[in-house]
Design a protein around this motif. Structure first.
Motif, mmCIF file in Angstrom:
data_model
loop_
_atom_site.group_PDB
_atom_site.id
_atom_site.type_symbol
_atom_site.label_atom_id
_atom_site.label_comp_id
_atom_site.label_asym_id
_atom_site.label_seq_id
_atom_site.Cartn_x
_atom_site.Cartn_y
_atom_site.Cartn_z
ATOM 1 N N ARG A 167 37.112 27.123 22.707
ATOM 2 C CA ARG A 167 37.930 28.198 22.138
ATOM 3 C C ARG A 167 38.127 29.244 23.216
ATOM 4 O O ARG A 167 37.197 29.955 23.577
ATOM 5 C CB ARG A 167 37.249 28.799 20.908
ATOM 6 N N ALA A 168 39.352 29.332 23.745
ATOM 7 C CA ALA A 168 39.625 30.191 24.888
ATOM 8 C C ALA A 168 40.817 31.100 24.621
ATOM 9 O O ALA A 168 41.720 30.760 23.850
ATOM 10 C CB ALA A 168 39.891 29.334 26.131
ATOM 11 N N ALA A 169 40.806 32.249 25.279
ATOM 12 C CA ALA A 169 41.837 33.259 25.058
ATOM 13 C C ALA A 169 42.929 33.169 26.118
ATOM 14 O O ALA A 169 42.660 33.024 27.311
ATOM 15 C CB ALA A 169 41.219 34.652 25.075
ATOM 16 N N VAL A 170 44.177 33.275 25.631
ATOM 17 C CA VAL A 170 45.352 33.433 26.499
ATOM 18 C C VAL A 170 46.100 34.639 25.949
ATOM 19 O O VAL A 170 46.852 34.539 24.984
ATOM 20 C CB VAL A 170 46.253 32.179 26.489
ATOM 21 N N GLY A 171 45.863 35.790 26.552
ATOM 22 C CA GLY A 171 46.415 37.017 25.986
ATOM 23 C C GLY A 171 45.772 37.285 24.632
ATOM 24 O O GLY A 171 44.550 37.321 24.494
ATOM 25 N N ASN A 172 46.601 37.451 23.590
ATOM 26 C CA ASN A 172 46.104 37.682 22.232
ATOM 27 C C ASN A 172 45.987 36.400 21.413
ATOM 28 O O ASN A 172 45.714 36.440 20.215
ATOM 29 C CB ASN A 172 47.034 38.657 21.495
ATOM 30 N N TYR A 191 34.187 36.568 33.232
ATOM 31 C CA TYR A 191 34.763 35.484 32.445
ATOM 32 C C TYR A 191 34.620 34.155 33.176
ATOM 33 O O TYR A 191 34.256 34.101 34.348
ATOM 34 C CB TYR A 191 36.253 35.752 32.165
ATOM 35 N N VAL A 192 34.956 33.097 32.458
ATOM 36 C CA VAL A 192 35.089 31.766 33.057
ATOM 37 C C VAL A 192 36.492 31.274 32.765
ATOM 38 O O VAL A 192 36.946 31.297 31.609
ATOM 39 C CB VAL A 192 34.048 30.784 32.493
ATOM 40 N N ASN A 193 37.201 30.861 33.808
ATOM 41 C CA ASN A 193 38.542 30.311 33.642
ATOM 42 C C ASN A 193 38.452 28.841 33.254
ATOM 43 O O ASN A 193 37.718 28.065 33.861
ATOM 44 C CB ASN A 193 39.336 30.446 34.940
ATOM 45 N N GLY A 199 47.686 24.645 31.366
ATOM 46 C CA GLY A 199 47.551 26.020 31.824
ATOM 47 C C GLY A 199 46.113 26.493 31.788
ATOM 48 O O GLY A 199 45.185 25.725 31.532
ATOM 49 N N ASP A 200 45.932 27.788 32.048
ATOM 50 C CA ASP A 200 44.598 28.368 32.143
ATOM 51 C C ASP A 200 44.327 29.286 30.957
ATOM 52 O O ASP A 200 45.235 29.843 30.347
ATOM 53 C CB ASP A 200 44.444 29.165 33.440
ATOM 54 N N ALA A 201 43.039 29.451 30.640
ATOM 55 C CA ALA A 201 42.595 30.345 29.577
ATOM 56 C C ALA A 201 41.213 30.867 29.949
ATOM 57 O O ALA A 201 40.566 30.355 30.878
ATOM 58 C CB ALA A 201 42.566 29.619 28.236
ATOM 59 N N LEU A 202 40.749 31.888 29.240
ATOM 60 C CA LEU A 202 39.484 32.531 29.580
ATOM 61 C C LEU A 202 38.484 32.446 28.436
ATOM 62 O O LEU A 202 38.854 32.511 27.268
ATOM 63 C CB LEU A 202 39.720 34.012 29.932
ATOM 64 N N ILE A 203 37.221 32.309 28.809
ATOM 65 C CA ILE A 203 36.135 32.360 27.831
ATOM 66 C C ILE A 203 35.062 33.302 28.358
ATOM 67 O O ILE A 203 34.913 33.483 29.571
ATOM 68 C CB ILE A 203 35.524 30.969 27.552
ATOM 69 N N ARG A 204 34.309 33.912 27.431
ATOM 70 C CA ARG A 204 33.194 34.790 27.795
ATOM 71 C C ARG A 204 31.890 33.999 27.669
ATOM 72 O O ARG A 204 31.160 34.129 26.695
ATOM 73 C CB ARG A 204 33.149 36.017 26.894
ATOM 74 N N LEU A 205 31.640 33.141 28.625
ATOM 75 C CA LEU A 205 30.442 32.318 28.628
ATOM 76 C C LEU A 205 30.124 31.970 30.075
ATOM 77 O O LEU A 205 31.001 31.519 30.814
ATOM 78 C CB LEU A 205 30.664 31.036 27.810
#
Length: 268
Positions: A167-172, A191-193, A199-205
């Motif tokens: 579960r990763a964030a791309v903007g909102n 963050y971790v990309n 494409g790319d997304a971010l997670i806080r892990l």
């Protein structure tokens, strides 16, 4: 008739306690008068930066330092070392409660205990003199450090279950990315990309927490800051300095492999 002057051997001491750093430097000067103490670093981050700038022959690394531990600093230095100068010979400095002495013995690590005794440091000095002397083999300390670090770096604990979806964030927007579709994970500050073909997304892990949740037959750590999905690796190449780079399917990204993990790709 001119005589050849032996090259000066230079050392860097990384120790966050000033009194201990001064004591170690004074003892080294007494036991090895020809040794030049090129500098001292108060933490792991400064140790890496000074080592890259000064390029010493010997590096004394305290295991427990703020910012980065001695092991983390050694790992980063191994990844960032450039140029023709040989990698320094690393001596870890440790207290008994920090790491079991047996672990160092099994890893064949050169280490000294706190408080540093003259007798123990004298044995280390003798070994370093043999490694850095005029008749020493023409190799550097990187291969030795790699073997040490493989044995000393903690193994990831086995989790109760593996991740199947990221579960990763791309903007909102929160994307649900199947783990098998991830090409690689890369640490970016807090963050971790998550890189995929879409494409790319971010997670806080952190990568440290993420790695045990991944299938080890599919995902491999290749550096301090990257984990790659081997199913998406198409080839591996080496440059003139022997540095290994991985190439991915459907991406132009090129991932550098740390010397500490290069042995995982020998078959490629």
């Amino acid at each position: 008739m001119s005589l050849t002057t032996p090259a000066t051997i230079r050392a860097l001491i990384a120790e966050d306690e000033p009194i201990l750093a001064a004591t170690l430097a004074a003892t080294l000067r007494r036991l090895w008068p020809e040794l030049e103490i090129a500098g001292t670093a108060p933490n792991g981050v400064a140790a890496v930066q000074q080592a890259l700038e000064l390029q010493p022959d010997v590096l004394f690394l305290d295991i427990k330092m703020p910012g980065q531990t001695g092991l983390e600093a050694a790992q980063e230095l191994a990844e960032r070392w450039e140029g023709a100068r040989p990698f320094p010979h690393v001596v870890f400095v440790t207290a008994y409660d920090d790491y079991a002495v047996q672990a160092f013995e099994q890893a064949a690590v050169d280490y000294v205990m706190k408080p540093v005794s003259d007798a123990r440091l004298a044995r280390t000095v003798e070994r370093l003199q043999a490694l850095t002397g005029r008749d020493a083999p023409a190799d550097d300390g990187l291969a030795q450090l790699v073997e040490q670090m493989r044995a000393l770096l903690p193994a990831a604990a086995a989790p109760a279950e593996r991740l199947t979806v990221i579960r990763a964030a791309v903007g909102n927007i929160i994307r649900m990315i199947p783990v098998q579709d991830v090409l690689y994970f890369q640490a970016l500050d807090k963050y971790v990309n998550v890189a995929s073909s879409d494409g790319d997304a971010l997670i806080r892990l952190s990568l440290k927490d993420l790695l045990p949740q991944l299938d080890p037959d599919q995902f491999r750590q290749i550096s301090r800051g990257a984990i790659v999905n081997m199913r998406h690796v198409t080839s591996a190449s080496r440059d003139d300095a022997g540095k290994l780079t991985l190439h991915l399917r459907n991406r132009t990204d090129k991932l550098r492999v740390s010397p500490l993990f290069a042995h995982l790709f020998r078959q490629m």
